[in-house]
Scaffold this motif. Structure first.
Motif, PDB file in Angstrom:
ATOM      1  N   ASP B 278       0.866  -1.259  -0.010  1.00 31.40           N
ATOM      2  CA  ASP B 278      -0.084  -0.045  -0.041  1.00 31.40           C
ATOM      3  C   ASP B 278       0.901   1.426   0.043  1.00 31.40           C
ATOM      4  O   ASP B 278       0.219   2.422  -0.228  1.00 31.40           O
ATOM      5  N   ARG B 281       4.940   2.681  -5.160  1.00 32.47           N
ATOM      6  CA  ARG B 281       4.210   2.349  -6.369  1.00 32.47           C
ATOM      7  C   ARG B 281       4.311   0.848  -6.868  1.00 32.47           C
ATOM      8  O   ARG B 281       3.611   0.513  -7.833  1.00 32.47           O
ATOM      9  N   THR B 282       5.447   0.384  -6.551  1.00 31.63           N
ATOM     10  CA  THR B 282       5.485  -1.439  -7.144  1.00 31.63           C
ATOM     11  C   THR B 282       5.605  -2.009  -5.876  1.00 31.63           C
ATOM     12  O   THR B 282       6.698  -1.698  -4.980  1.00 31.63           O
ATOM     13  N   SER B 283       4.842  -3.008  -5.522  1.00 27.30           N
ATOM     14  CA  SER B 283       5.045  -3.916  -4.271  1.00 27.30           C
ATOM     15  C   SER B 283       6.002  -4.713  -4.387  1.00 27.30           C
ATOM     16  O   SER B 283       6.479  -5.276  -5.584  1.00 27.30           O
ATOM     17  N   GLY B 298       9.472  -2.241 -12.031  1.00 25.17           N
ATOM     18  CA  GLY B 298       8.744  -1.278 -11.696  1.00 25.17           C
ATOM     19  C   GLY B 298       9.225  -0.201 -10.687  1.00 25.17           C
ATOM     20  O   GLY B 298      10.307  -0.532 -10.220  1.00 25.17           O
ATOM     21  N   ASP B 299       8.632   0.935 -10.630  1.00 24.45           N
ATOM     22  CA  ASP B 299       9.207   2.194  -9.876  1.00 24.45           C
ATOM     23  C   ASP B 299       8.876   1.675  -8.400  1.00 24.45           C
ATOM     24  O   ASP B 299       7.990   1.589  -7.795  1.00 24.45           O
ATOM     25  N   ARG B 303       4.767   5.877  -2.031  1.00 20.06           N
ATOM     26  CA  ARG B 303       3.562   6.814  -2.670  1.00 20.06           C
ATOM     27  C   ARG B 303       3.386   8.097  -1.852  1.00 20.06           C
ATOM     28  O   ARG B 303       2.887   8.996  -2.249  1.00 20.06           O
ATOM     29  N   GLU B 304       3.721   7.671  -0.512  1.00 17.60           N
ATOM     30  CA  GLU B 304       3.277   8.808   0.514  1.00 17.60           C
ATOM     31  C   GLU B 304       4.660   9.027   1.368  1.00 17.60           C
ATOM     32  O   GLU B 304       5.576   8.158   1.372  1.00 17.60           O
ATOM     33  N   PRO B 333     -10.885   4.048   8.859  1.00 20.45           N
ATOM     34  CA  PRO B 333     -11.245   3.794   7.404  1.00 20.45           C
ATOM     35  C   PRO B 333     -10.220   3.827   6.573  1.00 20.45           C
ATOM     36  O   PRO B 333     -10.028   3.351   5.258  1.00 20.45           O
ATOM     37  N   GLU B 334      -9.014   4.565   7.191  1.00 21.58           N
ATOM     38  CA  GLU B 334      -7.640   4.562   6.247  1.00 21.58           C
ATOM     39  C   GLU B 334      -6.999   3.408   6.419  1.00 21.58           C
ATOM     40  O   GLU B 334      -5.861   3.446   5.572  1.00 21.58           O
ATOM     41  N   ALA B 335      -7.112   2.755   7.291  1.00 21.01           N
ATOM     42  CA  ALA B 335      -6.147   1.695   7.359  1.00 21.01           C
ATOM     43  C   ALA B 335      -6.485   0.424   6.455  1.00 21.01           C
ATOM     44  O   ALA B 335      -7.609  -0.007   6.120  1.00 21.01           O
ATOM     45  N   LYS B 336      -5.319  -0.135   5.845  1.00 16.61           N
ATOM     46  CA  LYS B 336      -5.557  -1.341   4.929  1.00 16.61           C
ATOM     47  C   LYS B 336      -5.094  -2.520   5.632  1.00 16.61           C
ATOM     48  O   LYS B 336      -4.202  -2.871   6.287  1.00 16.61           O
ATOM     49  N   ALA B 356      -0.743   4.511   5.410  1.00 12.67           N
ATOM     50  CA  ALA B 356       0.188   5.627   4.674  1.00 12.67           C
ATOM     51  C   ALA B 356      -0.271   6.975   4.819  1.00 12.67           C
ATOM     52  O   ALA B 356      -1.379   7.179   4.766  1.00 12.67           O
ATOM     53  N   GLY B 357       0.357   7.927   4.935  1.00 14.05           N
ATOM     54  CA  GLY B 357       0.003   9.321   4.999  1.00 14.05           C
ATOM     55  C   GLY B 357       1.275  10.398   5.005  1.00 14.05           C
ATOM     56  O   GLY B 357       2.187   9.816   4.651  1.00 14.05           O
TER      57      GLY B 357
END
Lengths: 376, 376
Positions: B278, B281-283, B298-299, B303-304, B333-336, B356-357
């Protein structure tokens, strides 16, 4: 093989929408089962059954021991849906909601009751009634079959009441709509739980080519707070008014005189929401699973300033789509490539590319260029 | 059921690492098959075979018609790996690399040749040799079995040469390492293709509790450019020097005198890289698939600004992990949320939470609180 207490979602239909529900099901740790049309369906990895979704016994057998039934498409017949509900199966969206996605005349009638802004429309039973509508609306109109349309099929622009004689042979009544003078098309997606909670993604701009979605820009560029607000209110009114559960997509016109009008509805994850897989904290596919299981919804906020989705339409004919991976990946390491496990065929939706970043122009350039690698 | 030309990746082992390779395989549109240990393995959805990975014929049959064999774990015996290579199967990482992940003494010897910084270490054959090392290193040391260790097993802190008599009964030689005075633990993940391309994620901080990873902060807070550079150079030296293909994880000590020392290696996606699902950009799971298929990488950019991963260890005993979803999702709600389809058991890794944030403190608070919902 079921681990203790894990929720089970059954998806009727094995297309790419069912396929794209599988990754978030795996991530969350819920079980997903698919009733596929054929063994090589796009969602074949999760197929627990292959059969005809129009056959009640097939669907009934599939629906045994699942916690909820949901859908890859809106084509399951009403009698099948209602029999499941009678059996005590949780069905989301339910038959009462789905009838409005299955019949565009019913949809327009119900939306008129809900009171959302729409193009002028009418139900017409013959060429004379259609001609009268055309005459009242500047000499041209859009005629739609109430059922069976998709991706530009079942939609015709006409200037005379006689131009849809073939459709009047098949349908008692057709839907006619004014030709809207629109600046662009938008889409507003919202998820709604059976218990009522809703969550809306930002409104997006969609670009259609030959009636098929080609591009999505998220959020819609230059969308004012008013546009976002109006679009959210429209989608939430429809979701509540029609008792939609799961993801609802509302396709909208932004008119040249700044009105927002409802074009079409879809009661499932939608092509205009594919950007959310890589661009939102909660993808439309994860949100759909949460919603149909009546779990609290995830944060629909975008992860980055701009995300652009470009459909791969057709793909390289006579060649594997994945044969182009090396070229696309080498040139565009930031592009997220999605392909659906379908053979290339002219015009077919076989995949899409998402790119997210801080600058819309740069993101759009990379997304278009990466998707173009897969053109025939 | 195979669509034309789609690459097929075979994964030996059906644990959560194999499970987490499935979503990016579905997204990309490549086929993934798993050889699982048991029918209810974590990666059961993609299991095309169930059997013993130590049995050559089982693995050989599984490896038929795949484009590459890769792994959920490093335990496949060398004779099985080498037989596959002799059969002409592409195996990534290959047996020459994997031997260094399978035997910690071999690993130390090879890393000494490569020339990366490490704690003082030695191979010891008896209590006297161990005692001599302890005496030279301040009266205490860490002893490790060369093979069979994981998550704190096979690792013991000793102050006398007589404390590992049980292990000397099983192994000709044990690894002893100085007790490093470290400020914190870091991990550096890098992916490498057979053709040599490498991509490194930012270095992360890991927090172990009782020898098991509990938290990962990405990027490592307050990491200077020098630390990132040193960590990248170490990982890339190891990946090249040991000819590692796929994802390589290098666990590192940051010492109180600002040195970076290599602790452990893993030649597969790693717990310290779960944040990338999460947060990048590339896991690591997508990158591993690209790497073992020798596709361009991949990159790996985040992301954050900050991503925090918290392991769910144990889970609610006698209860389904998913029973806590409603509570966790409603509050965060923001937790994965990621769970692995495994029953709760004390200390077992049954899932993790990513958040992430933009603000590390806020992100860490939410991630810890969301994961705590699943504590027994």
């Amino acid at each position: 093989m079921q681990v203790m207490g894990v929720p089970v979602v059954g998806v009727v239909g094995g297309g790419q929408l069912a396929r794209m529900m599988v990754p978030p099901a795996i991530a969350l740790g819920i079980e997903i089962r698919v009733l596929a049309e054929k063994p090589d369906a796009s969602a074949r990895l999760a197929a627990s059954a292959v059969g005809d979704y129009r056959d009640l016994e097939t669907v009934r057998t599939f629906a045994k021991d699942v916690d909820v039934i949901t859908f890859d498409h809106e084509h399951v017949p009403q009698d099948v849906l209602r029999a499941l509900v009678t059996d005590g199966v949780a069905v989301h969206p339910g038959p009462d909601a789905l009838q409005f996605a299955q019949d565009k005349l019913e949809m327009r009638r119900r939306l008129a009751e809900v009171g959302v802004p729409m193009p002028d429309w009418a139900g017409v039973r013959n060429a004379e009634e259609l001609q009268a509508f055309i005459d009242e609306h500047g000499g041209a109109a859009i005629v739609k079959t109430p059922r069976g349309g998709y991706d530009g099929h079942g939609v015709r622009k006409v200037t005379a009441g006689t131009e849809v004689a073939d459709w009047f042979a098949d349908f008692d009544e057709l839907l006619v709509e004014e030709l809207v003078d629109f600046r662009r098309e938008l889409a507003q997606l919202v998820a709604r739980r059976p218990s009522g909670q809703m969550a809306a993604w930002p409104v997006v701009e969609t670009v259609q080519v030959d009636g098929v979605c080609k591009e999505v820009m998220a959020p819609a560029p230059h969308a004012t707070p008013r546009i976002h607000q109006v679009a959210h209110e429209i989608a939430e009114s429809i979701a509540s008014g029609l008792d939609v559960t799961g993801v609802l997509a509302v396709e909208l016109f932004e008119t040249t005189d700044d009105r927002i009008l409802v074009n079409e509805l879809a009661m499932r994850p939608h092509n205009s929401g594919h950007w959310t897989i890589d661009g939102s904290r909660t993808s439309q596919f994860e949100q759909h699973l949460r919603a149909v299981l009546d779990l609290p919804l995830g944060d629909p906020a975008p992860r980055e300033a701009a995300t652009v989705m470009i459909n791969i339409l057709g793909g390289p004919q006579g060649e594997a789509i994945t044969d182009r991976f090396a070229t696309a990946m080498a040139q565009f390491p930031e592009a997220k490539l999605h392909t659906y496990g379908k053979d290339a065929r002219p015009g077919r939706k076989v995949g899409h590319v998402n790119v997210a970043g801080s600058e819309l122009e740069q993101v759009a350039f990379v997304a278009r260029a990466a998707a173009a690698v897969f053109d025939d």
